[in-house]
Design an enzyme around this catalytic site. Structure first.
Site, mmCIF file in Angstrom:
data_model
loop_
_atom_site.group_PDB
_atom_site.id
_atom_site.type_symbol
_atom_site.label_atom_id
_atom_site.label_comp_id
_atom_site.label_asym_id
_atom_site.label_seq_id
_atom_site.Cartn_x
_atom_site.Cartn_y
_atom_site.Cartn_z
ATOM 1 N N TRP A 365 -7.878 -7.783 14.586
ATOM 2 C CA TRP A 365 -7.464 -9.099 14.099
ATOM 3 C C TRP A 365 -5.947 -9.227 14.100
ATOM 4 O O TRP A 365 -5.399 -10.324 13.977
ATOM 5 C CB TRP A 365 -8.009 -9.357 12.692
ATOM 6 C CG TRP A 365 -7.322 -8.546 11.625
ATOM 7 C CD1 TRP A 365 -7.123 -7.196 11.608
ATOM 8 C CD2 TRP A 365 -6.743 -9.041 10.425
ATOM 9 N NE1 TRP A 365 -6.449 -6.810 10.476
ATOM 10 C CE2 TRP A 365 -6.207 -7.933 9.723
ATOM 11 C CE3 TRP A 365 -6.625 -10.308 9.855
ATOM 12 C CZ2 TRP A 365 -5.560 -8.048 8.495
ATOM 13 C CZ3 TRP A 365 -5.982 -10.417 8.630
ATOM 14 C CH2 TRP A 365 -5.458 -9.305 7.961
ATOM 15 N N ASP A 366 -5.259 -8.095 14.249
ATOM 16 C CA ASP A 366 -3.794 -8.084 14.254
ATOM 17 C C ASP A 366 -3.239 -9.137 15.203
ATOM 18 O O ASP A 366 -2.262 -9.819 14.895
ATOM 19 C CB ASP A 366 -3.261 -6.722 14.711
ATOM 20 C CG ASP A 366 -3.769 -5.556 13.893
ATOM 21 O OD1 ASP A 366 -4.751 -5.738 13.146
ATOM 22 O OD2 ASP A 366 -3.199 -4.467 14.015
ATOM 23 N N GLU A 492 -8.604 -2.595 2.964
ATOM 24 C CA GLU A 492 -9.665 -1.634 3.277
ATOM 25 C C GLU A 492 -9.860 -0.585 2.190
ATOM 26 O O GLU A 492 -10.638 0.351 2.368
ATOM 27 C CB GLU A 492 -9.372 -0.975 4.626
ATOM 28 C CG GLU A 492 -9.423 -1.972 5.783
ATOM 29 C CD GLU A 492 -9.004 -1.366 7.105
ATOM 30 O OE1 GLU A 492 -8.510 -0.216 7.108
ATOM 31 O OE2 GLU A 492 -9.157 -2.038 8.140
ATOM 32 N N LYS A 587 -4.713 -1.170 -0.258
ATOM 33 C CA LYS A 587 -4.052 -0.626 0.929
ATOM 34 C C LYS A 587 -3.018 -1.618 1.462
ATOM 35 O O LYS A 587 -1.961 -1.239 1.937
ATOM 36 C CB LYS A 587 -5.090 -0.333 2.016
ATOM 37 C CG LYS A 587 -4.505 0.254 3.293
ATOM 38 C CD LYS A 587 -5.578 0.461 4.357
ATOM 39 C CE LYS A 587 -4.989 1.046 5.636
ATOM 40 N NZ LYS A 587 -5.990 1.116 6.726
ATOM 41 N N GLN A 588 -3.357 -2.906 1.380
ATOM 42 C CA GLN A 588 -2.470 -3.931 1.924
ATOM 43 C C GLN A 588 -2.716 -5.259 1.240
ATOM 44 O O GLN A 588 -3.710 -5.451 0.546
ATOM 45 C CB GLN A 588 -2.676 -4.085 3.428
ATOM 46 C CG GLN A 588 -4.028 -4.658 3.816
ATOM 47 C CD GLN A 588 -4.309 -4.518 5.296
ATOM 48 O OE1 GLN A 588 -4.546 -3.429 5.786
ATOM 49 N NE2 GLN A 588 -4.274 -5.622 6.004
#
Length: 781
Positions: A365-366, A492, A587-588
């Site tokens: 998806w980046d 994630e 994580k993000q």
């Protein structure tokens, strides 16, 4: 541990180059990434030409891969079946230079002077080394490299050897099949790194050579993809090769001669690769196709220089008054974006571009969320081609949807060939939000370009098929709201949850965008169902904290132990997933990312409280996080935090802060750096009635300037202390909104005064959470 910023004598902060002035053996593989060359199709790592001095050398072609059957320890229906991994193509950047019997190498020979650079303004790599040979001769070698742009499969290399006295010179130029060289499989210890195949991968089809020329081709054992290579050599005095050797793994051309002082020996190596659909026919000779595209080395160098003259004229971003080295870092990131995308054509953009084998060369998806903003506003044709590539995956995505009992299309979380390649579904297939990312990128492209043909054709297909997936994946609950269960959001460290806020917010956007289409394939009943689901979408909200919850259960999780030592990060390498999943740790950026992308759906107060709550518990273990957190910090009004997050993002690879730059550039992060400048500090927001700007220039900076290609215009944006100036440099007038003030901008500059945004009081939560993100250690810059 910082790399570039830790030693500015070795890596001076030159604004248009990355320069290394002293060779050190440590970190060679990481520097090979930083000095890589590429054009989106072909990439070559920045390894030294001598075998003894190379760490993880290699060359790659976007999309050229091998496949294998994934073996699950415990199988289940619908698990990913086909692994895919980018191939190391036969590598042409190899020389052995022997002077008076001494094999020159940085690791063993005496070096008097050393300088290598990659020039952002031209795309040229140069390495100049002066050697003190054991014979007493002082010898200087100069290697230059560039990749083609008009001829996207071409690579040009020149090697010059000069001496202060007559020397006996023996030079071997080689093409090495690195794919089938025995190497360690690093993925055993770090899942972010690429694995290697156990058996032979490249099967030779043609092995020809003579008189300094090589014509070679191979076929991958399982995927049956082919690659051909043609190599020609030219020398300045017209020397004939001493010998030409052809082999499936190591082919070479050797020159033996005397070199006089004042008369350097120059060897030019022209390389052409052929790969892709055009050579898959068994009747087609891949090496012959490569031969037809061969170009002189000087021509390849000229192509590179011409490309970057045009690129920087509209894509440069200039910061005035920033810290030394920051402008260099910004341009390095922009340079990497160009190298990953310029000639990808109708293909995806791998997570590492064409700079390494990390993440197996997969598309995530980046590309839609982090790369297509940059492409849409700097190279809209390139953005369209990436979306065309996604559209080409629709047949496989429809089949995959049926496997998971949903309608429409379900795009793979990670892939090269359109099939799901993620063997760990909890952090792979469960990330259904990739569908909304594709729809979002489609809508952004349509909004920014007004491309009616794409809207009515391929774009409509992407929006409609993803909307059908969402409406069948979710359901109307007893509370009358629309819920989406069993998904994983961008973070994630929480997996397979119910009503992930990011997923629901983006699915709502997807449904509304599809419902707004005037398209004959959409029935009135379907449109009404999409609108109802979007309007009744459940968005988790914690009443006690007065903050949007990342998912239905996130606020019930146990807090992470923030005394965990820094050596235990990233957590994914030191803790079982089930340990991480049951704790309140990120994580993000997840909820914060939703509020950035769907900026009009949340109030300023909601955004601040979300940032205040989630930023302290976000580890930054993902390179996708710092840029987003910085953008939201800027919008909220936290100037110091915005600049700190942005600086972390700008140096992720240059300082190897995540410890895996050796496997390639984090291309999505470089796209995030672009967005941080344009959407963070300039405050640009799109997909509203008109382009919107709400600038947040850092107090340390004196100015910021960049261009945007938008609706057929080229818009110049200049920020200064206390003002924004807008000018349409190409095309007709453009209406914009600056902090609620509508303006018509034409060819004459329009300046709008700006009041500095006051920094708000941070939210104090009753949870006792930490008050700052885990810092990134960096040297002075």
């Amino acid at each position: 541990m910082a790399l570039i910023t830790a030693d500015r004598e070795r890596f001076p902060d030159t604004p248009w180059q990355l320069v290394e002035t002293r060779y050190e053996a440590d970190g060679g593989g990481t520097l090979e990434t930083l000095f890589s060359l590429g054009n989106g199709h072909l990439g070559i790592r920045g390894a030294h030409w001598a075998a003894a001095d190379a760490g993880l050398p290699g060359s790659f072609i976007n999309g050229l891969h091998e496949i294998w059957d994934i073996k699950h320890a415990e199988n289940a229906f619908g698990f990913a079946r086909t692994g895919q991994r980018i191939l190391y193509i036969p590598d042409a950047n190899n020389f052995a230079v022997v002077v008076d019997g001494e094999n020159l190498s940085l690791s063993e020979s005496e070096v008097l002077d050393y300088r290598r650079s990659i020039d952002f303004s031209t795309g040229l790599y140069e390495c100049r080394i002066t050697w003190q040979c054991r014979s007493g001769a002082t010898v200087t070698t100069t290697e230059r490299r560039a990749v083609g742009y008009e001829s996207r499969g071409c690579l040009g290399i020149s090697l010059e050897v000069a001496a202060d006295r007559q020397i006996s010179l023996d030079v071997t130029s080689a093409v090495i099949n690195r794919q089938d060289q025995p190497v360690e499989d690093h993925s055993v210890h770090d899942p972010r790194r690429a694995g290697r195949h156990a058996g032979r991968v490249l099967i030779p089809l043609r092995l020809d050579g003579g008189d300094g020329s090589l014509r070679l081709s191979w076929e991958a054992a399982e995927s049956k993809q082919r690659v051909g290579i043609a190599v020609d050599h030219w020398t300045s005095p017209g020397h004939q090769p001493f010998e030409t050797v052809v082999d499936q793994d190591d082919s070479s051309v050797r020159y033996v001669l005397a070199v006089d002082p004042g008369d350097p020996f120059r060897l030019e190596k022209s390389v052409s690769y052929a790969a892709g659909r055009t050579i898959q026919d068994p009747e087609v000779d891949a090496a012959a196709v490569a031969e037809e595209a061969l170009r002189p080395v000087d021509s390849i160098f000229a192509e590179s220089m011409a490309h970057y003259r045009g690129y920087w004229a509209t894509s440069d971003i200039v910061v005035e008054g920033g810290r030394p080295g920051l402008q260099q870092a910004i341009r390095w990131n922009l340079f990497q974006l160009a190298q990953a995308t310029a000639r990808a054509d109708v293909a995806g953009i791998p997570a590492k571009g064409v700079t390494g084998s990390g993440y197996e060369g997969h598309y995530f998806w980046d590309q839609e969320v982090y790369l297509l903003p940059y492409l849409t506003y700097t190279n809209p044709d390139g953005a369209r081609q990436v979306l065309e590539f996604r559209h080409g995956m629709l047949p496989e995505a429809r089949i995959r949807a049926k496997e998971l009992s949903v309608d429409g299309a379900l795009f793979p979380w990670r892939t090269i060939n359109g099939l799901e390649a993620s063997a760990y579904y909890a952090a792979g297939t469960a990330q259904f939000h990739i569908a909304a990312a594709i729809a979002f990128a489609t809508n952004r492209y349509l909004w920014a370009t007004g491309d009616a043909a794409f809207r009515d054709g391929l774009g409509a297909d992407l929006l409609i098929e993803t909307a059908r997936m969402w409406i069948s994946l979710g359901f109307f609950g007893k509370d009358g709201l629309f819920h989406i269960h069993g998904v994983t959001g961008p973070d994630e460290y929480t997996a397979v949850v119910n009503d992930n806020l990011y997923t629901n917010v983006m699915a709502r956007f997807n449904l509304r965008a599809a419902a707004a289409l005037q398209h004959g394939e959409i029935t009135q009943e379907e449109r009404q169902l999409w609108e109802a689901a979007a309007n009744r979408m459940h968005l988790p909200f914690d009443e006690r904290m007065q903050v949007h919850s990342q998912d239905n259960d996130f606020m019930t999780l146990e807090a992470w132990d923030w005394t965990t030592p820094r050596s235990k990060y990233p957590l994914l390498l030191h803790f079982h997933p089930l340990v991480i999943y049951r704790h309140q740790v990120l994580k993000q950026a997840d909820t914060v990312l939703a509020m950035f992308l769907q900026w009009q759906d949340f109030t300023a107060g909601e955004k601040q409280r979300a940032f205040d709550f989630y930023d302290p518990i976000t580890t930054g273990d993902s390179t996708l996080s710092a840029c987003v957190q910085g953008i939201m910090a800027a919008e909220v009004g936290y100037s110091w935090e915005a600049l700190d997050h942005f600086t972390n993002a700008a140096f992720i690879d240059l300082d190897d802060t995540h410890g895996n730059t050796i496997d390639g550039v984090h291309i999505a992060s470089t796209g995030g750096v672009w967005s941080s400048l344009v959407c963070g500090f300039a405050g640009m927001r799109d997909q509203g009635p008109v382009p919107y700007f709400d600038p947040r220039l850092p107090v340390e900076w004196e100015g910021l300037a960049f261009n945007l290609k938008m609706r057929g215009r080229l818009l110049l944006v200049r920020l200064s202390v206390g003002a924004i100036t807008l000018t349409v440099q190409e095309g007709g007038p453009l209406e914009v909104d600056v902090r609620g003030q509508r303006l018509m901008v034409g060819n004459e500059p329009v300046q709008v005064p700006l009041e500095r945004v006051a920094e708000p009081e941070p939210t104090v939560f009753p949870s006792g959470l930490p008050t700052a993100s885990i810092p990134v250690v960096r040297g002075n810059n």
